[in-house]
Scaffold this motif. Sequence first.
Motif, PDB file in Angstrom:
ATOM      1  N   ALA A  19       0.806  -1.219   0.000  1.00  0.00           N
ATOM      2  CA  ALA A  19       0.000   0.000   0.000  1.00  0.00           C
ATOM      3  C   ALA A  19       0.842   1.273   0.000  1.00  0.00           C
ATOM      4  O   ALA A  19       0.291   2.360  -0.043  1.00  0.00           O
ATOM      5  N   ASN A  20       2.166   1.149   0.064  1.00  0.00           N
ATOM      6  CA  ASN A  20       3.010   2.341   0.157  1.00  0.00           C
ATOM      7  C   ASN A  20       2.718   3.351  -0.938  1.00  0.00           C
ATOM      8  O   ASN A  20       2.696   4.548  -0.697  1.00  0.00           O
ATOM      9  N   ALA A  21       2.509   2.886  -2.169  1.00  0.00           N
ATOM     10  CA  ALA A  21       2.273   3.803  -3.279  1.00  0.00           C
ATOM     11  C   ALA A  21       0.794   3.875  -3.643  1.00  0.00           C
ATOM     12  O   ALA A  21       0.434   4.506  -4.609  1.00  0.00           O
ATOM     13  N   GLN A  22      -0.044   3.199  -2.883  1.00  0.00           N
ATOM     14  CA  GLN A  22      -1.461   3.166  -3.195  1.00  0.00           C
ATOM     15  C   GLN A  22      -2.269   3.728  -2.039  1.00  0.00           C
ATOM     16  O   GLN A  22      -1.833   3.739  -0.891  1.00  0.00           O
ATOM     17  N   LYS A  23      -3.468   4.169  -2.342  1.00  0.00           N
ATOM     18  CA  LYS A  23      -4.345   4.705  -1.307  1.00  0.00           C
ATOM     19  C   LYS A  23      -4.928   3.561  -0.478  1.00  0.00           C
ATOM     20  O   LYS A  23      -5.280   2.511  -1.013  1.00  0.00           O
ATOM     21  N   SER A  24      -5.007   3.764   0.824  1.00  0.00           N
ATOM     22  CA  SER A  24      -5.551   2.735   1.696  1.00  0.00           C
ATOM     23  C   SER A  24      -6.567   3.348   2.662  1.00  0.00           C
ATOM     24  O   SER A  24      -6.559   4.559   2.923  1.00  0.00           O
ATOM     25  N   LEU A  25      -7.434   2.504   3.191  1.00  0.00           N
ATOM     26  CA  LEU A  25      -8.477   2.915   4.128  1.00  0.00           C
ATOM     27  C   LEU A  25      -8.372   2.075   5.388  1.00  0.00           C
ATOM     28  O   LEU A  25      -8.210   0.859   5.309  1.00  0.00           O
ATOM     29  N   PHE A  26      -8.468   2.716   6.530  1.00  0.00           N
ATOM     30  CA  PHE A  26      -8.582   1.995   7.802  1.00  0.00           C
ATOM     31  C   PHE A  26      -9.831   2.510   8.487  1.00  0.00           C
ATOM     32  O   PHE A  26      -9.998   3.720   8.653  1.00  0.00           O
ATOM     33  N   SER A  27     -10.728   1.595   8.877  1.00  0.00           N
ATOM     34  CA  SER A  27     -11.959   2.027   9.536  1.00  0.00           C
ATOM     35  C   SER A  27     -12.176   1.273  10.838  1.00  0.00           C
ATOM     36  O   SER A  27     -11.835   0.098  10.956  1.00  0.00           O
ATOM     37  N   PHE A  28     -12.738   1.981  11.796  1.00  0.00           N
ATOM     38  CA  PHE A  28     -13.130   1.389  13.075  1.00  0.00           C
ATOM     39  C   PHE A  28     -14.614   1.672  13.237  1.00  0.00           C
ATOM     40  O   PHE A  28     -15.031   2.825  13.193  1.00  0.00           O
ATOM     41  N   ASN A  29     -15.405   0.593  13.396  1.00  0.00           N
ATOM     42  CA  ASN A  29     -16.856   0.715  13.339  1.00  0.00           C
ATOM     43  C   ASN A  29     -17.550   0.213  14.598  1.00  0.00           C
ATOM     44  O   ASN A  29     -17.216  -0.870  15.102  1.00  0.00           O
ATOM     45  N   TYR A  30     -18.526   0.958  15.056  1.00  0.00           N
ATOM     46  CA  TYR A  30     -19.447   0.495  16.094  1.00  0.00           C
ATOM     47  C   TYR A  30     -20.492  -0.364  15.385  1.00  0.00           C
ATOM     48  O   TYR A  30     -20.990   0.004  14.320  1.00  0.00           O
ATOM     49  N   ALA A  31     -20.832  -1.518  15.962  1.00  0.00           N
ATOM     50  CA  ALA A  31     -21.739  -2.445  15.283  1.00  0.00           C
ATOM     51  C   ALA A  31     -22.911  -2.854  16.169  1.00  0.00           C
ATOM     52  O   ALA A  31     -22.721  -3.219  17.332  1.00  0.00           O
ATOM     53  N   SER A  47     -28.362  -6.474  19.864  1.00  0.00           N
ATOM     54  CA  SER A  47     -27.352  -6.014  20.808  1.00  0.00           C
ATOM     55  C   SER A  47     -26.491  -4.922  20.190  1.00  0.00           C
ATOM     56  O   SER A  47     -26.111  -5.004  19.016  1.00  0.00           O
ATOM     57  N   GLY A  48     -26.152  -3.929  20.991  1.00  0.00           N
ATOM     58  CA  GLY A  48     -25.251  -2.868  20.547  1.00  0.00           C
ATOM     59  C   GLY A  48     -23.833  -3.068  21.047  1.00  0.00           C
ATOM     60  O   GLY A  48     -23.045  -2.136  21.072  1.00  0.00           O
ATOM     61  N   ARG A  49     -23.498  -4.297  21.436  1.00  0.00           N
ATOM     62  CA  ARG A  49     -22.164  -4.583  21.959  1.00  0.00           C
ATOM     63  C   ARG A  49     -21.300  -5.224  20.877  1.00  0.00           C
ATOM     64  O   ARG A  49     -21.104  -6.441  20.854  1.00  0.00           O
ATOM     65  N   GLY A  50     -20.805  -4.406  19.962  1.00  0.00           N
ATOM     66  CA  GLY A  50     -19.971  -4.951  18.912  1.00  0.00           C
ATOM     67  C   GLY A  50     -19.116  -3.902  18.241  1.00  0.00           C
ATOM     68  O   GLY A  50     -19.393  -2.700  18.327  1.00  0.00           O
ATOM     69  N   PHE A  51     -18.054  -4.356  17.583  1.00  0.00           N
ATOM     70  CA  PHE A  51     -17.187  -3.466  16.811  1.00  0.00           C
ATOM     71  C   PHE A  51     -16.496  -4.263  15.724  1.00  0.00           C
ATOM     72  O   PHE A  51     -16.366  -5.493  15.804  1.00  0.00           O
ATOM     73  N   THR A  52     -16.073  -3.571  14.680  1.00  0.00           N
ATOM     74  CA  THR A  52     -15.235  -4.174  13.643  1.00  0.00           C
ATOM     75  C   THR A  52     -14.118  -3.199  13.295  1.00  0.00           C
ATOM     76  O   THR A  52     -14.279  -1.993  13.409  1.00  0.00           O
ATOM     77  N   ALA A  53     -13.004  -3.748  12.876  1.00  0.00           N
ATOM     78  CA  ALA A  53     -11.879  -2.961  12.357  1.00  0.00           C
ATOM     79  C   ALA A  53     -11.566  -3.508  10.972  1.00  0.00           C
ATOM     80  O   ALA A  53     -11.513  -4.730  10.782  1.00  0.00           O
ATOM     81  N   GLU A  54     -11.390  -2.613   9.999  1.00  0.00           N
ATOM     82  CA  GLU A  54     -11.137  -3.034   8.619  1.00  0.00           C
ATOM     83  C   GLU A  54      -9.959  -2.269   8.032  1.00  0.00           C
ATOM     84  O   GLU A  54      -9.778  -1.084   8.316  1.00  0.00           O
ATOM     85  N   PHE A  55      -9.195  -2.967   7.204  1.00  0.00           N
ATOM     86  CA  PHE A  55      -8.103  -2.343   6.471  1.00  0.00           C
ATOM     87  C   PHE A  55      -8.271  -2.697   5.005  1.00  0.00           C
ATOM     88  O   PHE A  55      -8.474  -3.866   4.667  1.00  0.00           O
ATOM     89  N   GLN A  56      -8.217  -1.696   4.118  1.00  0.00           N
ATOM     90  CA  GLN A  56      -8.423  -1.918   2.691  1.00  0.00           C
ATOM     91  C   GLN A  56      -7.390  -1.149   1.884  1.00  0.00           C
ATOM     92  O   GLN A  56      -7.003  -0.044   2.263  1.00  0.00           O
ATOM     93  N   VAL A  57      -6.992  -1.734   0.764  1.00  0.00           N
ATOM     94  CA  VAL A  57      -6.045  -1.092  -0.154  1.00  0.00           C
ATOM     95  C   VAL A  57      -6.669  -1.054  -1.542  1.00  0.00           C
ATOM     96  O   VAL A  57      -7.202  -2.060  -2.017  1.00  0.00           O
ATOM     97  N   PHE A  58      -6.614   0.115  -2.195  1.00  0.00           N
ATOM     98  CA  PHE A  58      -7.111   0.231  -3.557  1.00  0.00           C
ATOM     99  C   PHE A  58      -6.115  -0.433  -4.507  1.00  0.00           C
ATOM    100  O   PHE A  58      -4.955  -0.045  -4.576  1.00  0.00           O
ATOM    101  N   THR A  59      -6.583  -1.454  -5.230  1.00  0.00           N
ATOM    102  CA  THR A  59      -5.742  -2.088  -6.247  1.00  0.00           C
ATOM    103  C   THR A  59      -6.047  -1.513  -7.622  1.00  0.00           C
ATOM    104  O   THR A  59      -5.232  -1.556  -8.515  1.00  0.00           O
ATOM    105  N   LYS A  60      -7.265  -0.991  -7.780  1.00  0.00           N
ATOM    106  CA  LYS A  60      -7.671  -0.247  -8.965  1.00  0.00           C
ATOM    107  C   LYS A  60      -8.376   1.002  -8.461  1.00  0.00           C
ATOM    108  O   LYS A  60      -8.561   1.173  -7.255  1.00  0.00           O
ATOM    109  N   ARG A  61      -8.785   1.839  -9.360  1.00  0.00           N
ATOM    110  CA  ARG A  61      -9.385   3.119  -8.963  1.00  0.00           C
ATOM    111  C   ARG A  61     -10.569   2.952  -8.014  1.00  0.00           C
ATOM    112  O   ARG A  61     -10.744   3.731  -7.081  1.00  0.00           O
ATOM    113  N   ASN A  62     -11.410   1.917  -8.230  1.00  0.00           N
ATOM    114  CA  ASN A  62     -12.607   1.769  -7.412  1.00  0.00           C
ATOM    115  C   ASN A  62     -12.747   0.383  -6.770  1.00  0.00           C
ATOM    116  O   ASN A  62     -13.836  -0.006  -6.380  1.00  0.00           O
TER     117      ASN A  62
END
Length: 197
Positions: A19-31, A47-62
């Motif tokens: 991901a060094n040369a590409q755009k990446s996304l890191f999200s932390f979500n209440y679930a 239940s409102g007792r949850g969370f997720t963490a996600e990491f994504q890298v753009f390999t193409k524009r979308n």
Amino acid sequence: MKKSILLFALLVMIIAEKANAQKSLFSFNYAVSIPTGNTSDFIDQASGRGFTAEFQVFTKRNITFGGELGHFTLYKRELNKVYTEGTASLSGVQYRYQQSYPILATGTYFATTEGAVKPYGSLGLGTIAHNRRIDMGIFTSENTYWQFALRPELGVLIAPSENFGFKIGAKYYQSFSGGGLDGQSNIGLNFGFVFIR
């Protein structure tokens, strides 16, 4: 579980390196989790007792590839229930818990990358560990089940700036029968913060 977490961490490091040369996304979500199917037969309360963490890298524009880790806890107090294990049966108040830990590889398609509002669809594949526990007086029954899982998602990324955004999405987690437990399912409503690099 340790092996799965190590494999996921290795996957994230490999993606992060690329991901060094590409755009990446890191999200932390209440679930918020809404049990469906076999899960709702065991615990039928959201239940409102949850969370997720996600990491994504753009390999193409979308298009992005990445991973997701999460934790959800469902809970219910049941009155006058009979619990049977082996040849013993107990009657009384039950406290039921189900904790689920999704570990998924994900792919996401963004309908547009222009503007502040970016609708997307995502698919996750991997495993979910379900830890089920029933407490009844001084007695406790607890088991953990590992199952193959599939998770589609529809949502929207709202990015008012180049480096920060918000995410709203609905996910459907479906794990398949295995380890002595029927397939489990729930709907996850996610609200999160997204860091864009």
